[in-house]
Scaffold this active site. Structure first.
Site, short mmCIF file in Angstrom:
data_model
loop_
_atom_site.label_atom_id
_atom_site.label_comp_id
_atom_site.label_asym_id
_atom_site.label_seq_id
_atom_site.Cartn_x
_atom_site.Cartn_y
_atom_site.Cartn_z
N HIS A 74 0.35 4.35 -2.55
CA HIS A 74 0.10 5.73 -2.10
C HIS A 74 1.26 6.66 -2.46
O HIS A 74 1.08 7.87 -2.51
CB HIS A 74 -0.18 5.76 -0.59
CG HIS A 74 -1.55 5.29 -0.24
ND1 HIS A 74 -2.19 5.63 0.93
CD2 HIS A 74 -2.42 4.50 -0.92
CE1 HIS A 74 -3.40 5.06 0.95
NE2 HIS A 74 -3.56 4.36 -0.15
N ASN A 103 -4.03 8.62 4.68
CA ASN A 103 -2.84 8.03 5.31
C ASN A 103 -2.82 8.11 6.83
O ASN A 103 -2.30 7.21 7.50
CB ASN A 103 -1.57 8.74 4.79
CG ASN A 103 -1.30 8.47 3.32
OD1 ASN A 103 -1.76 7.46 2.78
ND2 ASN A 103 -0.56 9.36 2.67
N SER A 163 7.85 10.53 -2.03
CA SER A 163 7.41 11.74 -1.31
C SER A 163 6.64 11.36 -0.04
O SER A 163 6.64 12.10 0.94
CB SER A 163 6.56 12.65 -2.21
OG SER A 163 5.45 11.96 -2.74
N ASP A 220 -9.92 -9.60 2.53
CA ASP A 220 -10.60 -10.76 1.93
C ASP A 220 -10.50 -11.90 2.94
O ASP A 220 -9.94 -11.74 4.02
CB ASP A 220 -10.06 -11.12 0.54
CG ASP A 220 -8.78 -11.95 0.55
OD1 ASP A 220 -8.20 -12.16 1.65
OD2 ASP A 220 -8.35 -12.40 -0.53
N ARG A 244 0.83 -1.21 0.00
CA ARG A 244 0.00 0.00 0.00
C ARG A 244 0.86 1.26 0.00
O ARG A 244 0.50 2.27 -0.62
CB ARG A 244 -0.93 -0.03 1.22
CG ARG A 244 -1.95 1.09 1.23
CD ARG A 244 -3.00 0.84 2.29
NE ARG A 244 -4.04 1.86 2.25
CZ ARG A 244 -4.39 2.60 3.32
NH1 ARG A 244 -3.77 2.43 4.47
NH2 ARG A 244 -5.34 3.49 3.22
N THR A 270 -8.78 -14.45 3.17
CA THR A 270 -7.43 -14.98 3.44
C THR A 270 -6.41 -13.85 3.35
O THR A 270 -5.69 -13.73 2.35
CB THR A 270 -7.09 -16.06 2.39
OG1 THR A 270 -7.40 -15.52 1.08
CG2 THR A 270 -7.87 -17.33 2.60
N HIS A 327 -6.01 -5.93 -2.58
CA HIS A 327 -6.77 -6.18 -1.36
C HIS A 327 -6.92 -7.67 -1.07
O HIS A 327 -7.67 -8.05 -0.18
CB HIS A 327 -8.13 -5.50 -1.43
CG HIS A 327 -8.05 -4.00 -1.37
ND1 HIS A 327 -9.11 -3.17 -1.58
CD2 HIS A 327 -6.99 -3.17 -1.10
CE1 HIS A 327 -8.73 -1.89 -1.46
NE2 HIS A 327 -7.45 -1.87 -1.18
N THR A 328 -6.24 -8.51 -1.82
CA THR A 328 -6.17 -9.93 -1.48
C THR A 328 -5.33 -10.13 -0.22
O THR A 328 -5.35 -11.19 0.39
CB THR A 328 -5.60 -10.77 -2.65
OG1 THR A 328 -5.55 -12.15 -2.23
CG2 THR A 328 -4.19 -10.36 -3.03
C1 HEM Z 1 -9.13 1.25 -6.09
C2 HEM Z 1 -9.06 2.14 -5.16
C3 HEM Z 1 -8.61 1.84 -3.76
C4 HEM Z 1 -9.25 2.25 -2.64
C5 HEM Z 1 -10.50 3.08 -2.55
C6 HEM Z 1 -8.51 1.71 -1.52
C7 HEM Z 1 -8.83 1.93 -0.20
C8 HEM Z 1 -8.23 1.27 0.87
C9 HEM Z 1 -8.64 1.41 2.24
C10 HEM Z 1 -9.75 2.33 2.75
C11 HEM Z 1 -7.88 0.58 2.98
C12 HEM Z 1 -7.97 0.36 4.50
C13 HEM Z 1 -7.24 1.47 5.22
C14 HEM Z 1 -7.56 1.51 6.69
O1 HEM Z 1 -8.72 1.25 7.07
O2 HEM Z 1 -6.65 1.83 7.49
C15 HEM Z 1 -6.97 -0.08 2.09
C16 HEM Z 1 -6.02 -0.99 2.46
C17 HEM Z 1 -5.12 -1.58 1.60
N1 HEM Z 1 -4.96 -1.26 0.26
FE1 HEM Z 1 -6.23 -0.19 -0.86
N2 HEM Z 1 -7.46 0.98 -1.99
C18 HEM Z 1 -7.47 1.04 -3.35
C19 HEM Z 1 -6.55 0.49 -4.20
C20 HEM Z 1 -5.43 -0.21 -3.79
C21 HEM Z 1 -4.34 -0.59 -4.65
C22 HEM Z 1 -4.22 -0.21 -6.12
C23 HEM Z 1 -3.46 -1.30 -3.89
C24 HEM Z 1 -2.15 -1.93 -4.28
C25 HEM Z 1 -1.90 -2.42 -5.47
C26 HEM Z 1 -4.01 -1.36 -2.56
C27 HEM Z 1 -3.45 -2.03 -1.51
C28 HEM Z 1 -3.96 -2.05 -0.22
C29 HEM Z 1 -3.47 -2.93 0.81
C30 HEM Z 1 -2.41 -3.99 0.65
C31 HEM Z 1 -4.18 -2.61 1.98
C32 HEM Z 1 -4.01 -3.22 3.38
C33 HEM Z 1 -2.90 -2.47 4.10
C34 HEM Z 1 -2.57 -3.00 5.47
O3 HEM Z 1 -3.10 -4.01 5.92
O4 HEM Z 1 -1.73 -2.33 6.13
N3 HEM Z 1 -5.19 -0.66 -2.53
N4 HEM Z 1 -7.20 0.38 0.80
#
Ligand code: HEM
Ligand SMILES: *[C@@H]1O[C@H](CO)[C@@H](O)[C@H](O)[C@H]1NC(C)=O
Ligand SMILES: *[C@@H]1O[C@H](CO)[C@@H](O)[C@H](O)[C@H]1NC(C)=O
Length: 322
Positions: A68, A96, A78, A243, A64, A245, A198-199
């Site tokens: 970002h 963030n 940055s 998800d 993530r 898993t 998000h897998t």
């Molecule tokens: C399509 C638009 C996207 C939205 C709206 C979005 C939104 C979010 C949100 C709201 C969270 C949870 C944050 C929290 O509650 O603290 C999250 C977690 C995460 N996102 Fe996304 N995301 C998007 C795309 C992506 C992309 C493109 C990637 C990477 C290729 C990604 C990777 C992740 C990962 C791995 C987590 C879990 C992070 C952790 O457990 O520390 N996301 N995302």
């Protein structure tokens, strides 16, 4: 005679200008550190694997971080800069703040890499790109690897306003998500595939509360289960897996969406057009297709506006400008 030398001067300046701009446009390449630091990539991998061993979630957090970083003024690290009198850190941008994590691991990687290279030759932006890859691959038996393109340089500023504007929030509807990604040169397939990030990983209650209380397109049992963990008020930081898993790179993210068990509003929205529905369905039952597509889209995302050539710098400490 004078005329000639002026002309010649012009030609030289013109040629210089071409060289500089060609320098700044230098394409990224997978062998960028082959001469300057052949141990760079194995070192990054080792530190990521150590970190994953200590905490499974860290891979998701590192993936993530790269996302970002790239969506804000390009992949220029940055996001890693702390606040200074000149600029406010992106760490405090709404998407963030109290959410993005993994900075300590990045610092550990940077120290290890600078030591093994004998000099600060590897950029923080490249470290994020490689760590993201090693995180996904570290999560699977089932993940597919890819060659990371390298040669990014680090920014000398942070862009909190752009972070607030450009990082997609989870309440966006599908058409807005499509536009958000198109603004970064990414198409609908990239949107679906990269959402498959998000897998792995977790979300806090605040990020999906509106979805589980207001939306109609959610499985009733799943809704009940989530509402218990995430009440109307309180429990804001409670975590739920993105998800079924969250420590494995697999296709469950997509099957969950088909079952109306997407955790975020933005996840479930991917089932709202014929085109994205088709892609979600395809990736839900074809791990290899997802793996290949994910690799391609990650390289594309990693290519968003990198600083190359003489632009930017190679930071000595990822948190501060040299
Ligand atoms: C399509 C638009 C996207 C939205 C709206 C979005 C939104 C979010 C949100 C709201 C969270 C949870 C944050 C929290 O509650 O603290 C999250 C977690 C995460 N996102 Fe996304 N995301 C998007 C795309 C992506 C992309 C493109 C990637 C990477 C290729 C990604 C990777 C992740 C990962 C791995 C987590 C879990 C992070 C952790 O457990 O520390 N996301 N995302
Ligand atoms: C970030 O989170 C902290 C701690 O919850 C809070 O005090 C601060 O106001 C937040 N910053 C911004 C810019 O929202
Ligand atoms: C997406 O589709 C679902 C199910 O048809 C519907 O309930 C929801 O309102 C749609 N989302 C938007 C933003 O229209």
């Amino acid at each position: 005679m004078k005329m000639v030398s002026i002309k010649l001067g012009f030609v030289i300046i013109f040629a210089l200008a071409i060289t500089t701009s060609a320098d700044d446009d230098e394409p990224l390449s997978s062998d960028f550190y082959e001469k300057s630091c052949p141990q760079a990539l194995p070192t990054i991998k080792r530190v990521v694997e150590e970190a994953l061993y200590q905490e499974k979630r860290i891979g998701a957090s590192l993936l993530r971080l790269h996302f970002h970083d790239c969506f804000v003024h390009g992949c220029d690290a940055s996001i890693l800069l702390d606040s200074t009198p000149e600029f406010q850190s992106e760490k405090f941008a709404i998407p963030n703040n109290n959410s993005i994590r993994g900075f300590e691991v990045v610092d550990r990687i940077k120290s290890a890499v600078d030591e093994v290279c004998g000099a600060p030759v590897v950029s923080c932006a490249d470290i994020l790109a490689v760590a993201a890859r090693d995180s996904v691959v570290g999560h699977g038996i089932r993940g597919q690897s890819w060659e990371v393109l390298l040669g990014r340089r680090d920014s000398t500023s942070a862009y909190i306003d752009e972070a607030n504007r450009d990082i997609p929030p989870p309440f966006l509807d599908l058409p807005q998500l499509v536009i958000n990604f198109a603004n970064k040169g990414l198409d609908v397939n990239d949107l679906v595939v990269l959402s498959g990030g998000h897998t792995i990983g977790f979300s806090q209650c605040t990020s999906f509360r509106a979805h589980i209380y207001n939306d109609a397109n959610i499985d009733p049992g799943f809704r009940r289960q989530l509402q218990e963990l995430c009440p109307q008020s309180g429990g804001d930081a409670n975590l739920f897996p993105l998800d079924a898993t969250p420590a494995v790179t697999d296709t469950n993210y997509f099957s969950n969406i088909i079952a109306e068990k997407g955790l975020l509003h933005s996840d479930q929205e991917l089932f709202n057009s014929t085109e994205t529905k088709h892609l979600v369905t395809l990736y839900s039952h074809d791990l290899e297709a997802f793996g290949k597509a994910f690799a391609i889209s990650m390289v594309k995302m990693g290519n968003i506006m990198p600083l190359t050539g003489e632009s930017g710098q190679i930071r000595h400490n990822c948190k501060v400008v040299n």
